[in-house]
Design a protein around this motif. Structure first.
Motif, PDB file in Angstrom:
ATOM      1  N   VAL A 568     -18.937  43.764 -35.886  1.00 17.34           N
ATOM      2  CA  VAL A 568     -17.898  42.167 -35.716  1.00 17.34           C
ATOM      3  C   VAL A 568     -18.796  41.007 -36.191  1.00 17.34           C
ATOM      4  O   VAL A 568     -19.478  40.603 -35.515  1.00 17.34           O
ATOM      5  CB  VAL A 568     -17.304  41.660 -33.737  1.00 17.34           C
ATOM      6  CG1 VAL A 568     -16.526  40.044 -34.178  1.00 17.34           C
ATOM      7  CG2 VAL A 568     -16.814  42.726 -33.079  1.00 17.34           C
ATOM      8  N   LEU A 711     -10.027  40.186 -33.512  1.00 16.06           N
ATOM      9  CA  LEU A 711     -11.291  41.622 -32.894  1.00 16.06           C
ATOM     10  C   LEU A 711     -12.457  40.754 -31.840  1.00 16.06           C
ATOM     11  O   LEU A 711     -12.968  39.607 -32.039  1.00 16.06           O
ATOM     12  CB  LEU A 711     -11.998  41.713 -33.936  1.00 16.06           C
ATOM     13  CG  LEU A 711     -12.989  43.160 -34.159  1.00 16.06           C
ATOM     14  CD1 LEU A 711     -12.281  44.366 -33.550  1.00 16.06           C
ATOM     15  CD2 LEU A 711     -14.042  43.385 -35.904  1.00 16.06           C
ATOM     16  N   ARG A 712     -12.266  41.459 -30.898  1.00 15.48           N
ATOM     17  CA  ARG A 712     -13.079  41.299 -30.066  1.00 15.48           C
ATOM     18  C   ARG A 712     -14.558  42.349 -29.441  1.00 15.48           C
ATOM     19  O   ARG A 712     -14.361  43.160 -30.524  1.00 15.48           O
ATOM     20  CB  ARG A 712     -12.092  42.294 -28.365  1.00 15.48           C
ATOM     21  CG  ARG A 712     -10.775  40.884 -28.254  1.00 15.48           C
ATOM     22  CD  ARG A 712     -10.617  40.620 -27.226  1.00 15.48           C
ATOM     23  NE  ARG A 712     -10.029  42.603 -26.284  1.00 15.48           N
ATOM     24  CZ  ARG A 712      -9.081  42.464 -26.518  1.00 15.48           C
ATOM     25  NH1 ARG A 712      -8.733  42.252 -27.029  1.00 15.48           N
ATOM     26  NH2 ARG A 712      -8.897  44.165 -26.727  1.00 15.48           N
ATOM     27  N   GLU A 713     -15.079  41.238 -29.215  1.00 12.88           N
ATOM     28  CA  GLU A 713     -16.962  42.462 -28.889  1.00 12.88           C
ATOM     29  C   GLU A 713     -16.741  43.515 -28.275  1.00 12.88           C
ATOM     30  O   GLU A 713     -15.319  43.186 -27.415  1.00 12.88           O
ATOM     31  CB  GLU A 713     -17.752  41.629 -28.545  1.00 12.88           C
ATOM     32  CG  GLU A 713     -18.257  40.395 -29.420  1.00 12.88           C
ATOM     33  CD  GLU A 713     -19.080  40.774 -31.100  1.00 12.88           C
ATOM     34  OE1 GLU A 713     -19.545  41.468 -30.376  1.00 12.88           O
ATOM     35  OE2 GLU A 713     -19.693  39.767 -32.120  1.00 12.88           O
ATOM     36  N   PRO A 714     -17.701  44.885 -28.948  1.00  7.97           N
ATOM     37  CA  PRO A 714     -17.069  45.879 -28.152  1.00  7.97           C
ATOM     38  C   PRO A 714     -18.198  45.480 -26.131  1.00  7.97           C
ATOM     39  O   PRO A 714     -18.920  44.914 -26.883  1.00  7.97           O
ATOM     40  CB  PRO A 714     -17.954  46.966 -28.540  1.00  7.97           C
ATOM     41  CG  PRO A 714     -18.673  45.838 -29.609  1.00  7.97           C
ATOM     42  CD  PRO A 714     -17.726  44.661 -29.960  1.00  7.97           C
ATOM     43  N   LYS A 715     -17.208  45.943 -25.289  1.00  8.04           N
ATOM     44  CA  LYS A 715     -17.865  46.005 -24.179  1.00  8.04           C
ATOM     45  C   LYS A 715     -19.111  46.546 -23.571  1.00  8.04           C
ATOM     46  O   LYS A 715     -20.218  46.538 -23.275  1.00  8.04           O
ATOM     47  CB  LYS A 715     -16.801  46.301 -23.340  1.00  8.04           C
ATOM     48  CG  LYS A 715     -15.738  45.839 -23.483  1.00  8.04           C
ATOM     49  CD  LYS A 715     -15.450  46.183 -22.435  1.00  8.04           C
ATOM     50  CE  LYS A 715     -13.010  45.784 -22.284  1.00  8.04           C
ATOM     51  NZ  LYS A 715     -12.442  45.976 -21.239  1.00  8.04           N
ATOM     52  N   TYR A 720     -18.500  49.174 -32.747  1.00  7.61           N
ATOM     53  CA  TYR A 720     -17.874  50.410 -33.058  1.00  7.61           C
ATOM     54  C   TYR A 720     -18.080  51.140 -33.599  1.00  7.61           C
ATOM     55  O   TYR A 720     -18.458  51.463 -34.342  1.00  7.61           O
ATOM     56  CB  TYR A 720     -16.414  49.890 -33.142  1.00  7.61           C
ATOM     57  CG  TYR A 720     -15.800  48.261 -32.631  1.00  7.61           C
ATOM     58  CD1 TYR A 720     -15.375  49.340 -30.565  1.00  7.61           C
ATOM     59  CD2 TYR A 720     -15.437  47.467 -32.462  1.00  7.61           C
ATOM     60  CE1 TYR A 720     -14.955  48.072 -29.630  1.00  7.61           C
ATOM     61  CE2 TYR A 720     -15.216  46.315 -31.793  1.00  7.61           C
ATOM     62  CZ  TYR A 720     -14.911  47.097 -30.221  1.00  7.61           C
ATOM     63  OH  TYR A 720     -14.237  46.211 -29.747  1.00  7.61           O
ATOM     64  N   PHE A 779      -8.133  48.855 -35.851  1.00  5.85           N
ATOM     65  CA  PHE A 779      -8.909  48.731 -34.484  1.00  5.85           C
ATOM     66  C   PHE A 779      -7.912  48.759 -33.359  1.00  5.85           C
ATOM     67  O   PHE A 779      -6.239  48.094 -33.687  1.00  5.85           O
ATOM     68  CB  PHE A 779      -8.968  47.361 -34.468  1.00  5.85           C
ATOM     69  CG  PHE A 779     -10.442  46.715 -35.549  1.00  5.85           C
ATOM     70  CD1 PHE A 779     -11.279  47.230 -34.859  1.00  5.85           C
ATOM     71  CD2 PHE A 779     -10.112  46.164 -36.582  1.00  5.85           C
ATOM     72  CE1 PHE A 779     -12.626  46.947 -35.848  1.00  5.85           C
ATOM     73  CE2 PHE A 779     -10.763  46.031 -37.445  1.00  5.85           C
ATOM     74  CZ  PHE A 779     -12.583  46.752 -37.369  1.00  5.85           C
ATOM     75  N   ASN A 782      -7.816  47.706 -27.377  1.00  8.86           N
ATOM     76  CA  ASN A 782      -9.278  47.909 -26.869  1.00  8.86           C
ATOM     77  C   ASN A 782      -9.803  47.527 -27.786  1.00  8.86           C
ATOM     78  O   ASN A 782     -10.854  46.475 -26.564  1.00  8.86           O
ATOM     79  CB  ASN A 782      -9.561  49.054 -26.281  1.00  8.86           C
ATOM     80  CG  ASN A 782      -8.638  49.755 -25.298  1.00  8.86           C
ATOM     81  OD1 ASN A 782      -8.341  49.510 -24.665  1.00  8.86           O
ATOM     82  ND2 ASN A 782      -9.000  51.493 -25.690  1.00  8.86           N
ATOM     83  N   GLN A 783      -9.373  46.341 -28.630  1.00 11.75           N
ATOM     84  CA  GLN A 783     -10.486  46.152 -29.606  1.00 11.75           C
ATOM     85  C   GLN A 783      -9.647  44.784 -30.156  1.00 11.75           C
ATOM     86  O   GLN A 783     -10.604  43.801 -30.409  1.00 11.75           O
ATOM     87  CB  GLN A 783     -10.676  47.136 -30.846  1.00 11.75           C
ATOM     88  CG  GLN A 783     -11.540  48.471 -30.927  1.00 11.75           C
ATOM     89  CD  GLN A 783     -11.214  49.306 -31.265  1.00 11.75           C
ATOM     90  OE1 GLN A 783     -10.161  49.261 -32.202  1.00 11.75           O
ATOM     91  NE2 GLN A 783     -12.305  50.488 -30.918  1.00 11.75           N
TER      92      GLN A 783
END
Length: 870
Positions: A568, A711-715, A720, A779, A782-783
């Motif tokens: 991201v 777009l969110r940062e991966p957990k 990704y 995406f 979840n993303q």
């Protein structure tokens, strides 16, 4: 068989095309439970779906033939297709493939006519289907999924004769038999919704006939038995020649045995105690109703001489003959073999396409799409055994060494021709070479099938090769005899070596394929080391069995899918859109005037059970259609029970329901009679009409503004992972986009699914009309937050989909953009997505555009504005 038949025009390809292009229409004919079962296994509707694409496609064809084609014989479907008849007719409700040469030239007409005659000649009383999925794609799991589907539907619809109530699973030999234990141990909830898996657990009874002394303990006329056996443990025994009089005198079966085992008139066939057990199993199977027969690794049934071995009615101990005898005996008991489902690794035998194939996913396709490892094949000429082994071990260690793949060390298998060769020649040389390379000889494992050489610990280690942190997983150099065939699976096998020519040429292909099973999400490459003779044999066998060559075992770099780490990029991008929902209220109007159901004008033809009687089999076959609705398994209603059913469904008074029927314009007697003949009318007409007469549904649209993050940062990681072909990937640092990259890239890498998607992005990012453009289609929920809710009319469920692009234009307006293949534009689900997207776009002061792929590739869409939906 028809040699050199064009595979792209093969019937199974045509059948799959027909299904995929009529998918929505066809699924409306399925049971509701079936649609839920398919949705659970479809990655488009369930991201956590377990089945791979080839497995799911095969399952779809299985259900299509079951519920839409009603278990039709392949030759019958083929004949309707080639003559454009019934569901394949040009005037049919379902789309039929056009623009191809079918029967319009003499050569094609002659070939299809020859193929039809062969199909009809070799047909049995029961339907016979072949599902060809190459090794490593999960045929055993697919088989189990099909059986679970059958049993669920049979449990809910016990009188529907299309569904199997019992399953007999055949393996060709003991090795494959052991691999079929996965059907028993497999977690059903991976392919069956949890609420239905409990139904299966409560009803399924497994019978695994592993030893020759095991009797079959099924209850007569019971349901939901899965009997797993190799062919030799069920196959019917027959005498080969007339016995001497002395043998007959001293071999007399007692009346008690005949009574217990049901030998009856067949007791002369029983030669010894084992024969008696085999026939006991056979007789037990004959007392199970609606039996489905499943044959694993079915090419073993065919053999080299396809026509002779496939049909094999002359050999009374053949598997085909045993199945035929089962079918005949079941028919005498008033039931039948529903069908024989053959699962094999290839649709070819000796470069001939099997005519009863209904689905195929080949080796080349599996490698190309990343479902298997690739393979480098290296041939050696004029080298001695020790030289060969030294080069092989050295190259293998240089390539793979002590690297780990999913916590497993890579393995190299040496296939010896005999036990003596493995123990006295190969093993000492391998030990010497490993010592020279400072590799511990404890990494060697020998499994040759001789308990004097291969001990119990060796067998345990062999079974644990793919189990991390075990002693077996630490073994890397395997010396084997006879383990190259089906039934032995080792994902961490990265190399095979075969120097001397085996007795069977097909063994070279089988041994090679052992190392192709996929491990890790990223596609890896195995290495195959062969003598020149075995190299040529492999090329020949690939051509015979898969219609491909050695060079096809490895994709070119441009075609090979690769895994990309996608990060991201700041700053976080947001967009404000209107969330739309509808609130519904139910108002009671009360019963005022008699209801006119309009039943006398209803076309009941769609509800009728039709019998098609073929007067003769030829190209110009005449067909007589006859309504036989008296045979339908319909519920017979009285005025009292019909009123009760309506009251229960609508939660109204039974007296009110009875009054509505009695006072209706159509007349109570007519309604009761028609609903009894066609139960579907109750759900389609009666209940909806009464509901409309008694109630009014009011809808109020509500909206609210929501700020969505693109777009969110991966957990759990800093990136990704996506797989794509290199020519469909665009990077933020590409020099060609240096001057315009500030207009895009909320992630550093965009992985497109198709050339039109990539071209659409390039046209938008380079256009002066566009201020910003982001690829959002890669995406999911979840993303990122960009999703659109829509109602899927096929499944009756609310779903989400993710538009391909979000663009901000130079004039400040926003566009939601979707790219679709030309053949998908008119799809029912695609239209439903578009309608939902347009509603949100209008409320949010946006524009929704759907571009056809061909328009993007031919023109500049921003100049020409060639779109489908706006």
């Amino acid at each position: 068989m028809v040699s050199n038949y064009d595979e792209s025009n093969s019937f199974y390809e045509q059948l799959h095309w027909y299904y995929t292009n009529n998918r929505g229409k066809i699924r409306r004919n399925y049971k509701d439970l079936t649609r839920k079962f398919l949705d659970h296994n479809d990655k488009e509707t369930n991201q956590a779906a377990y089945l791979r694409k080839p497995q799911f496609e095969a399952l779809e064809m299985y259900v299509f033939i079951k519920e839409f084609m009603n278990n039709a014989q392949v030759y019958s479907m083929f004949d309707d297709w080639r003559n454009r008849r019934d569901k394949f007719a040009d005037a049919s409700y379902y789309s039929v493939r056009r623009g191809q040469v079918l029967l319009f030239d003499d050569l094609t007409e002659k070939m299809t006519d020859t193929l039809f005659k062969q199909m009809r000649k070799y047909s049995e009383k029961y339907s016979n289907y072949i599902y060809a999925l190459t090794m490593g794609l999960g045929k055993t799991i697919l088989m189990a999924t099909c059986i679970f589907y059958e049993f669920l539907l049979a449990h809910k619809y016990p009188k529907d004769e299309r569904f199997c109530h019992n399953a007999l699973v055949f393996a060709p030999d003991r090795t494959v038999l052991q691999s079929l234990k996965e059907i028993i141990t497999f977690d059903k909830t991976l392919v069956v919704p949890k609420e239905y898996a409990r139904v299966l657990d409560a009803n399924i009874k497994f019978h695994f006939l592993e030893d020759s002394g095991t009797t079959l303990n099924t209850l007569d006329n019971s349901d939901f038995n899965i009997v797993i056996s190799n062919t030799q443990k069920i196959i019917v025994k027959k005498k080969r020649k007339e016995e001497p009089a002395a043998n007959l005198l001293f071999r007399t079966a007692s009346p008690l045995l005949s009574t217990v085992y049901g030998a009856g008139d067949d007791e002369d066939d029983i030669q010894d105690e084992n024969d008696l057990k085999f026939n006991q199993r056979f007789m037990k199977l004959c007392r199970l109703s609606q039996l489905g027969v499943y044959v694993d690794e079915a090419h073993h049934l065919f053999g080299a001489d396809l026509e002779k071995q496939l049909r094999a009615n002359t050999a009374q101990t053949s598997l085909r003959s045993t199945i035929n005898m089962l079918a005949a005996d079941l028919e005498r008991h008033g039931t039948n073999v529903i069908a024989c489902y053959n699962y094999t690794g290839t649709p070819y035998v000796n470069n001939q396409l099997l005519p009863e194939v209904v689905y195929a996913y080949g080796l080349k396709e599996s490698i190309s799409n990343g479902f298997l490892k690739e393979a480098d094949v290296i041939g050696f000429e004029n080298v001695k055994s020790r030289e060969f082994l030294r080069v092989v071990i050295t190259k293998f260690w240089e390539r793979y060494g002590a690297n780990e793949y999913e916590e497993l060390l890579p393995k190299l298998a040496f296939f010896a021709s005999t036990v003596k060769e493995a123990d006295e020649e190969v093993r000492p040389m391998v030990e010497d070479i490993l010592s020279d390379l400072d590799i511990p000889i404890s990494k060697i494992l020998v499994n040759v099938g001789d308990d004097k050489i291969t001990k119990a610990d060796d067998i345990r280690n062999f079974n644990n090769l793919d189990v991390p942190a075990t002693e077996g997983s630490k073994k890397q150099f395997l010396i084997l005899v006879g383990k190259g065939r089906e039934g032995w699976n080792c994902r961490s096998l990265f190399g095979v070596a075969l120097f001397r020519s085996p007795q069977s040429k097909i063994f070279v292909l089988q041994a090679t394929m052992r190392c192709l099973r996929k491990i890790t999400d990223e596609q890896t490459t195995a290495t195959v080391f062969l003598s020149k003779e075995n190299f040529d044999t492999l090329n020949d066998e690939l051509n015979k069995n898969f219609n491909m060559e050695i060079k096809d075992l490895k994709e070119s770099s441009s075609e090979k899918r690769q895994v990309y780490k996608v990060r991201v990029l700041p700053p976080a991008r947001y967009i404000t859109v209107k969330r739309i929902w509808h609130e519904y209220s139910l108002l009671e109007k009360g019963y005022v005037t008699p209801v006119d159901f309009g039943l006398k004008s209803v076309d009941t033809h769609k509800y009728e059970m039709i019998m098609y009687e073929k007067r003769r089999i030829s190209k110009d076959m005449s067909v007589k259609e006859t309504a036989v609705s008296e045979y339908k398994d319909s519920m017979r209603y009285s005025a009292f029970t019909l009123a009760g059913e309506i009251a229960r469904y609508l939660n109204i008074s039974g007296l009110l329901a009875s009054r509505i029927i009695r006072e209706s314009v159509d007349g109570a007697d007519y309604i009761v009679d028609l609903v009894s003949r066609f139960n579907e009318i109750l759900d389609d007409i009666i209940i909806p009409k009464i509901f409309d007469a008694l109630f009014e549904v009011r809808s109020e649209k509500k909206t609210e503004e929501r700020e969505l993050k693109l777009l969110r940062e991966p957990k759990e990681a800093g990136y990704y992972e996506f797989s794509a072909k290199p020519d469909l990937v665009v990077f933020e640092g590409d020099s060609s986009l240096r001057d315009v990259k500030s207009k895009s890239f909320h992630a550093d890498t965009y992985c497109f699914d198709s050339k039109p998607e990539k071209e659409c992005f390039l046209q938008y990012i380079t256009s002066d009309k566009v201020k910003e453009v982001y690829f959002t289609g890669m995406f999911t929920s979840n993303q990122g937050d960009i999703s659109i809710s829509y109602y899927d009319t096929e499944s009756g469920r609310l779903r989400h989909y993710y538009p391909d692009f979000l663009a901000k234009m130079s004039d400040g307006t926003y566009q939601l953009i979707e790219v679709k293949g030309d053949d998908k534009i008119e799809d029912v689900v695609v239209k439903a997505k578009a309608e939902a997207a347009i509603e949100i776009a209008v409320e949010s002061d946006m524009v929704y555009k759907m571009y056809a792929g061909s328009a993007i590739m031919k023109t500049n869409i921003l100049d020409q504005s060639r779109l489908i939906t706006e």
